[in-house]
Each structure stands twice: as C-alpha cells, then as structure tokens.
Design an enzyme around this catalytic site. Sequence first.
Site, mmCIF file in Angstrom:
data_model
loop_
_atom_site.group_PDB
_atom_site.id
_atom_site.type_symbol
_atom_site.label_atom_id
_atom_site.label_comp_id
_atom_site.label_asym_id
_atom_site.label_seq_id
_atom_site.Cartn_x
_atom_site.Cartn_y
_atom_site.Cartn_z
ATOM 1 N N ASP A 58 0.857 -1.189 0.000
ATOM 2 C CA ASP A 58 0.000 0.000 0.000
ATOM 3 C C ASP A 58 0.886 1.229 0.000
ATOM 4 O OD1 ASP A 58 -0.113 1.000 3.146
ATOM 5 O OD2 ASP A 58 -0.011 -1.179 2.993
ATOM 6 N N GLU A 150 -7.673 4.379 12.376
ATOM 7 C CA GLU A 150 -6.552 4.002 13.231
ATOM 8 C C GLU A 150 -6.306 4.931 14.406
ATOM 9 O OE1 GLU A 150 -2.601 4.936 11.153
ATOM 10 O OE2 GLU A 150 -3.918 4.426 9.462
#
Length: 254
Positions: A58, A150
């Site tokens: 990613d 997150e």
Amino acid sequence: MAMFRKKVVIYFSLAALLVVGFWYAKRYGLFFDGDVTFVRYPAFGIEVPTDFSIHGIDVSHHNKSINWMLVKQMQVLNIKLSFSFIKATEGVEFVDDMFRRNWKKSREVGMVRGAYHYFIPYKSGKAQAENFIQNVELQKGDLPPVLDVETLNGSSVTELKQNAKEWLQTIEAAYKVRPIIYSGVDFYSKYLGDEFNSYPLWAAHYQQKCQPHISRNWNIWQHNECGHVNGIATNVDFNAFNGDSIAFEKMLVK
C-alpha cells in the site's frame, strides 16, 4: 594558453564527475525517468510470510513517485506483488497528491488496485464519503473501497463509530460493494469490535510470524512497514491476502 589549460581542466573535471555519477547510479541501483529517481533492490528486505500466495503493498504520497512497471516486474524467489492499495482521500477535502498518477499507472501495468480513505473520526462520515466518491472511480477488477480507521484523534468512541458507519453505508450505497475496514488489531478490538464484524477486515499487525492476532476473521494482513520494492525509493508497507486466487477474485469489483 593559461585560459585554454583552465578550460581543459574544467572539461575533464566535469567528465570525471559524470563518470563517477554513472558508476554510483549503477552501483546503487539508481535509474532515472524524467525528473524521478528509481531504485532496484536485490530482495524485499523483510521476511515475507510464505504461507500466503497473494502479496501486495500500500502506498501514498509519502512514497513519492513510483515506477509501477518495476513494481509489477519484481520477483524474489516465487513471490511477486499482485495488488496495491493507494491512498485517495483524507477527511472532507484532502486528496492525496499522488493518487491520480498511482491510480492510472498501477492499472496500466496490470496491478490490481484499491483506493483507501484516511478517516478523521470527529468529522462527518457522509462528507468524508462524498470526498472519496468525487475522486475515485472504481472499475471492474478493482478492490473495494477501504476506510482507514486508526486513531480517535480527540473524538469520543461513540462519535468515531457513528461517523465510521455513516462513511461505510454511504460508500456501499454509491458503489454497490461492501467496503473494507483497515485498522490495527488492538485499535479495532478496543474501539470497533463486534459492531463492525460484518465488514471485510484489513488488519495491521507488524512483526508477527504467522498471522495477525485478532479473534475475528480477517481478509488482508499488513505485516510489515519496512519492505523494499523496485521502483519505490522509500520503505513500503507489505500485505498478504488470506485466501487463494478464487477467494481473491470474489472480493474484486464486478
């Protein structure tokens, strides 16, 4: 005569610098494409879990310009990179500087691609979803959209959950595909939990040998943030898909 000698010295000095520069580029694997420097590596630089057959990375603007052909072509032993998640948006207005280039170039070389949104938990989930929708056009064969959750970032858990659900529901209605949640295993277990277990999970848990340590089912595992990939000058996040090629195909946009 003195002026001629001075020009000769300058000429040979420049020539020597060019030779040294070429040697350095060849020695350290630097290659030039326009105004971008690309790097080649002898290996991924990390221990890649071998119990999985489908691997990916990613990326975001933090990885700078990427030579996607070199990414696609890299192979170490029997491991190649098959997919990449690409940062698209953040919050209600931000669009990643490199998204459009990465989105276009990754598909051109045959890399399966997916786009993710970095979630700001105290901002409207619907407005954040609209930011993503305005900037990401999915095509057949792409991975589903990802909500990167997150941090609480000063919000309450209730606010986090409400806005996350709003984003996920808005995205699913727009694209007709179930979105993926990305989160660290500890954060997910503490703040999201059972209410979000119906969504596919991309779990982040570094330096584990076999799999992420989480009680629920998971689909993708981000296992390292320090990998090396040809065509990318910075460290790269590495991921493994939890399943075979048939399961992977089922996850893609139809």
